[in-house]
Design an enzyme around this catalytic site. Sequence first.
Site, PDB file in Angstrom:
ATOM      1  N   THR A   1       5.670   2.087 -13.636  1.00 51.76           N
ATOM      2  CA  THR A   1       4.953   3.050 -14.473  1.00 51.76           C
ATOM      3  C   THR A   1       5.887   3.520 -15.595  1.00 51.76           C
ATOM      4  OG1 THR A   1       5.714   4.968 -13.229  1.00 51.76           O
ATOM      5  CG2 THR A   1       3.677   3.905 -12.450  1.00 51.76           C
TER       6      THR A   1
ATOM      7  N   SER B   1       6.171   2.574  -6.747  1.00 51.53           N
ATOM      8  CA  SER B   1       7.376   2.853  -7.543  1.00 51.53           C
ATOM      9  C   SER B   1       8.637   2.702  -6.698  1.00 51.53           C
ATOM     10  CB  SER B   1       7.302   4.279  -8.106  1.00 51.53           C
ATOM     11  OG  SER B   1       6.145   4.418  -8.910  1.00 51.53           O
TER      12      SER B   1
ATOM     13  N   GLU C   1       3.996  -3.066 -13.509  1.00 50.18           N
ATOM     14  CA  GLU C   1       5.404  -3.487 -13.633  1.00 50.18           C
ATOM     15  C   GLU C   1       6.344  -2.302 -13.879  1.00 50.18           C
ATOM     16  OE1 GLU C   1       6.171  -7.236 -15.518  1.00 50.18           O
ATOM     17  OE2 GLU C   1       4.225  -8.010 -14.914  1.00 50.18           O
TER      18      GLU C   1
ATOM     19  N   GLN D   1     -12.117   6.677 -31.946  1.00 49.11           N
ATOM     20  CA  GLN D   1     -12.418   7.803 -32.837  1.00 49.11           C
ATOM     21  C   GLN D   1     -12.870   7.320 -34.218  1.00 49.11           C
ATOM     22  OE1 GLN D   1     -12.349  10.746 -31.551  1.00 49.11           O
ATOM     23  NE2 GLN D   1     -12.816  11.970 -33.353  1.00 49.11           N
TER      24      GLN D   1
ATOM     25  N   ARG E   1     -18.538   1.049 -42.750  1.00 50.08           N
ATOM     26  CA  ARG E   1     -19.332   2.244 -42.447  1.00 50.08           C
ATOM     27  C   ARG E   1     -19.297   3.212 -43.630  1.00 50.08           C
ATOM     28  NH1 ARG E   1     -23.448   4.445 -39.535  1.00 50.08           N
ATOM     29  NH2 ARG E   1     -22.997   6.627 -38.974  1.00 50.08           N
TER      30      ARG E   1
ATOM     31  N   PRO F   1       0.815  -1.222   0.000  1.00 48.20           N
ATOM     32  CA  PRO F   1       0.000   0.000   0.000  1.00 48.20           C
ATOM     33  C   PRO F   1       0.852   1.278   0.000  1.00 48.20           C
ATOM     34  CG  PRO F   1      -0.916  -1.602   1.534  1.00 48.20           C
ATOM     35  CD  PRO F   1       0.374  -2.180   1.028  1.00 48.20           C
TER      36      PRO F   1
ATOM     37  N   ILE G   1      -2.249  -7.186  -6.062  1.00 42.81           N
ATOM     38  CA  ILE G   1      -1.713  -8.465  -6.527  1.00 42.81           C
ATOM     39  C   ILE G   1      -2.644  -9.113  -7.555  1.00 42.81           C
ATOM     40  CG2 ILE G   1      -0.886 -10.742  -5.806  1.00 42.81           C
ATOM     41  CD1 ILE G   1       0.793  -8.164  -4.944  1.00 42.81           C
ATOM     42  N   THR G   2      -2.129  -9.225  -8.783  1.00 44.33           N
ATOM     43  CA  THR G   2      -2.856  -9.920  -9.856  1.00 44.33           C
ATOM     44  C   THR G   2      -2.980 -11.393  -9.465  1.00 44.33           C
ATOM     45  OG1 THR G   2      -1.975  -8.389 -11.492  1.00 44.33           O
ATOM     46  CG2 THR G   2      -2.788 -10.501 -12.333  1.00 44.33           C
TER      47      THR G   2
HETATM   48  C1  LIG Z   1      -4.320  -3.839 -12.256  1.00 41.35           C
HETATM   49  C2  LIG Z   1      -3.012  -3.826 -11.546  1.00 41.35           C
HETATM   50  C3  LIG Z   1      -2.320  -5.016 -11.354  1.00 41.35           C
HETATM   51  C4  LIG Z   1      -1.113  -5.037 -10.643  1.00 41.35           C
HETATM   52  N1  LIG Z   1      -0.490  -6.235 -10.415  1.00 41.35           N
HETATM   53  C5  LIG Z   1       0.588  -6.271  -9.588  1.00 41.35           C
HETATM   54  C6  LIG Z   1       1.149  -7.525  -9.189  1.00 41.35           C
HETATM   55  O1  LIG Z   1       0.706  -8.599  -9.622  1.00 41.35           O
HETATM   56  N2  LIG Z   1       2.193  -7.526  -8.312  1.00 41.35           N
HETATM   57  C7  LIG Z   1       2.708  -6.361  -7.812  1.00 41.35           C
HETATM   58  O2  LIG Z   1       3.659  -6.448  -7.035  1.00 41.35           O
HETATM   59  N3  LIG Z   1       2.195  -5.157  -8.174  1.00 41.35           N
HETATM   60  C8  LIG Z   1       1.141  -5.085  -9.032  1.00 41.35           C
HETATM   61  N4  LIG Z   1       0.602  -3.878  -9.395  1.00 41.35           N
HETATM   62  C9  LIG Z   1       1.150  -2.645  -8.823  1.00 41.35           C
HETATM   63  C10 LIG Z   1       1.868  -1.757  -9.829  1.00 41.35           C
HETATM   64  O3  LIG Z   1       3.099  -2.335 -10.152  1.00 41.35           O
HETATM   65  C11 LIG Z   1       1.979  -0.377  -9.180  1.00 41.35           C
HETATM   66  O4  LIG Z   1       0.686   0.205  -9.210  1.00 41.35           O
HETATM   67  C12 LIG Z   1       2.989   0.520  -9.874  1.00 41.35           C
HETATM   68  O5  LIG Z   1       4.287   0.041  -9.683  1.00 41.35           O
HETATM   69  C13 LIG Z   1       2.901   1.961  -9.379  1.00 41.35           C
HETATM   70  O6  LIG Z   1       2.885   2.036  -7.993  1.00 41.35           O
HETATM   71  P1  LIG Z   1       1.759   2.915  -7.258  1.00 41.35           P
HETATM   72  O7  LIG Z   1       0.441   2.507  -7.804  1.00 41.35           O
HETATM   73  O8  LIG Z   1       1.972   2.794  -5.799  1.00 41.35           O
HETATM   74  O9  LIG Z   1       2.027   4.397  -7.727  1.00 41.35           O
HETATM   75  P2  LIG Z   1       3.076   5.434  -7.093  1.00 41.35           P
HETATM   76  O10 LIG Z   1       4.421   4.807  -6.987  1.00 41.35           O
HETATM   77  O11 LIG Z   1       2.497   6.036  -5.877  1.00 41.35           O
HETATM   78  O12 LIG Z   1       3.156   6.510  -8.256  1.00 41.35           O
HETATM   79  C14 LIG Z   1       2.155   7.527  -8.423  1.00 41.35           C
HETATM   80  C15 LIG Z   1       2.610   8.413  -9.595  1.00 41.35           C
HETATM   81  O13 LIG Z   1       3.868   9.007  -9.295  1.00 41.35           O
HETATM   82  C16 LIG Z   1       4.812   8.705 -10.312  1.00 41.35           C
HETATM   83  N5  LIG Z   1       6.142   8.586  -9.723  1.00 41.35           N
HETATM   84  C17 LIG Z   1       6.513   7.903  -8.603  1.00 41.35           C
HETATM   85  N6  LIG Z   1       7.821   8.044  -8.390  1.00 41.35           N
HETATM   86  C18 LIG Z   1       8.300   8.823  -9.375  1.00 41.35           C
HETATM   87  C19 LIG Z   1       9.598   9.334  -9.705  1.00 41.35           C
HETATM   88  N7  LIG Z   1      10.696   9.060  -8.984  1.00 41.35           N
HETATM   89  N8  LIG Z   1       9.734  10.117 -10.811  1.00 41.35           N
HETATM   90  C20 LIG Z   1       8.641  10.413 -11.587  1.00 41.35           C
HETATM   91  N9  LIG Z   1       7.393   9.955 -11.308  1.00 41.35           N
HETATM   92  C21 LIG Z   1       7.231   9.166 -10.235  1.00 41.35           C
HETATM   93  C22 LIG Z   1       4.340   7.395 -10.917  1.00 41.35           C
HETATM   94  O14 LIG Z   1       4.837   7.187 -12.218  1.00 41.35           O
HETATM   95  C23 LIG Z   1       2.825   7.595 -10.888  1.00 41.35           C
HETATM   96  O15 LIG Z   1       2.433   8.358 -11.998  1.00 41.35           O
HETATM   97  C24 LIG Z   1      -0.577  -3.823 -10.141  1.00 41.35           C
HETATM   98  C25 LIG Z   1      -1.269  -2.617 -10.363  1.00 41.35           C
HETATM   99  C26 LIG Z   1      -2.466  -2.603 -11.042  1.00 41.35           C
HETATM  100  C27 LIG Z   1      -3.189  -1.292 -11.239  1.00 41.35           C
END
Ligand SMILES: Cc1cc2nc3c(=O)[nH]c(=O)nc-3n(C[C@H](O)[C@H](O)[C@H](O)COP(=O)(O)OP(=O)(O)OC[C@H]3O[C@@H](n4cnc5c(N)ncnc54)[C@H](O)[C@@H]3O)c2cc1C
Length: 390
Positions: A372, A140, A370, A343, A275, A136, A165-166
């Site tokens: 962002t 990143s 995996e 579109q 279309r 939680p 977690i997928t």
């Molecule tokens: C449908 C789904 C399936 C997933 N499955 C898995 C899984 O199976 N196992 C697993 O371990 N995880 C899983 N994830 C988690 C996924 O890997 C994370 O959501 C992702 O790594 C981003 O972490 P966060 O959501 O906490 O975003 P945050 O890290 O909080 O990031 C929020 C924003 O800030 C940006 N940001 C953060 N740090 C920086 C930086 N240093 N520089 C620039 N921008 C930054 C990010 O790019 C993003 O736009 C899943 C997520 C989703 C939505």
Amino acid sequence: MSDRAPQPVARQLPTDEARELISLVREIAQREIAPSAAEEEDVGRFPREVFTLLSGSGLLGLPYDDEYGGGEQPYEVYLQVLEELAAVRLTVGLGVSVHTLAAYALAAYGTKEQCAEHLPAMLGGGLLGAYCLSEPASGSDAASLRTRAVRDGGDWVLDGTKAWITHGGIADFYTVMARTGQEGPRGVTAFLVPGDAEGLSAAAPERKMGLKGSPTAQIHLDGVRVSDARRLGEEGQGFTIALSALDSGRLGIAACAIGVAQAALDTALSYAGERRQFGRPIADFQGLRFMLADMATRIEAGRALYLSAARLRDAGLPFSKQAAMAKLHCTDTVMRVTTDAVQVLGGYGYTADFPAERYLREAKVLQIVEGTNQIQRMVIGRHLLGPEER
Ligand SMILES: Cc1cc2nc3c(=O)[nH]c(=O)nc-3n(C[C@H](O)[C@H](O)[C@H](O)COP(=O)(O)OP(=O)(O)OC[C@H]3O[C@@H](n4cnc5c(N)ncnc54)[C@H](O)[C@@H]3O)c2cc1C
């Protein structure tokens, strides 16, 4: 169908075996996955029986050694299989990619005894895997994870919460990264946790904008006890293992993205051929032709990029930078192409009567999982320029 109907993707494949594999995948995809894909995504149903079928057909262990029941296929072939599956239903293509990612820590870092004991069931015995890195409060910045594993005699006891977690709640095994030592990346260790371990439970699945058939859930580890024989790699090696798994996993996400993009392009091409407006098929208007040409060009470039990264991997060469580039380019491509596909279909594209809106909703998540796309740019930047100054 009009005579402008799209043809199957012409694939460069290294062997006759690979060509037969792609034919088999196309047949399974059309017969077993396509008919129910839209409806099941609507109601959020996970097609477990499809994964059982894929496992029985040898499609859940394609890039791993045949010694342990894998398919011993090069990555360039495995990724094209993923692309075919994702084009029909992302829940399935991404699910196979995540399962493969979950098996990686054991296959690449496990001992011979560990591989012999667990891998055959994971690669072809009907089991489904999950990969647990995110939490939680650490996405990143994954190295700041807080889930702890504490030694107790010959066991480890795990406590904490994994997020996003997928396959959370339905997986048979979880590859879990937990803290066993100091703060930061060097204090993390990887464990193989069975899905029915006492103390492991799943929260209700997240309510997502797309990819609804694929359950995504928090996993609570409450005093989960595993023996030291389920530790993967050395103590403190877990973060290296996690990142190494992600280098390969990102290529899987890139291939899935190109699959969805291709499906969106095919939908747009079919529609544009049928279309009619102003007395002609809309495909005859240059404004749309140029859009379709750009979509197709982006897709071909993305496919070439993920395949060239895969071929580096297959040759045993470094491919981490190219994997990040492929993930970045292919997932930005799918976002752009699916937006344009909606579109091309005009108002109909915005309705659930056509699959374009589903592809658009699915595309978004690929820019996030995996790592962002901001994180991919950081990875590429480090390869080009070295680490950032603090
Ligand atoms: C449908 C789904 C399936 C997933 N499955 C898995 C899984 O199976 N196992 C697993 O371990 N995880 C899983 N994830 C988690 C996924 O890997 C994370 O959501 C992702 O790594 C981003 O972490 P966060 O959501 O906490 O975003 P945050 O890290 O909080 O990031 C929020 C924003 O800030 C940006 N940001 C953060 N740090 C920086 C930086 N240093 N520089 C620039 N921008 C930054 C990010 O790019 C993003 O736009 C899943 C997520 C989703 C939505």
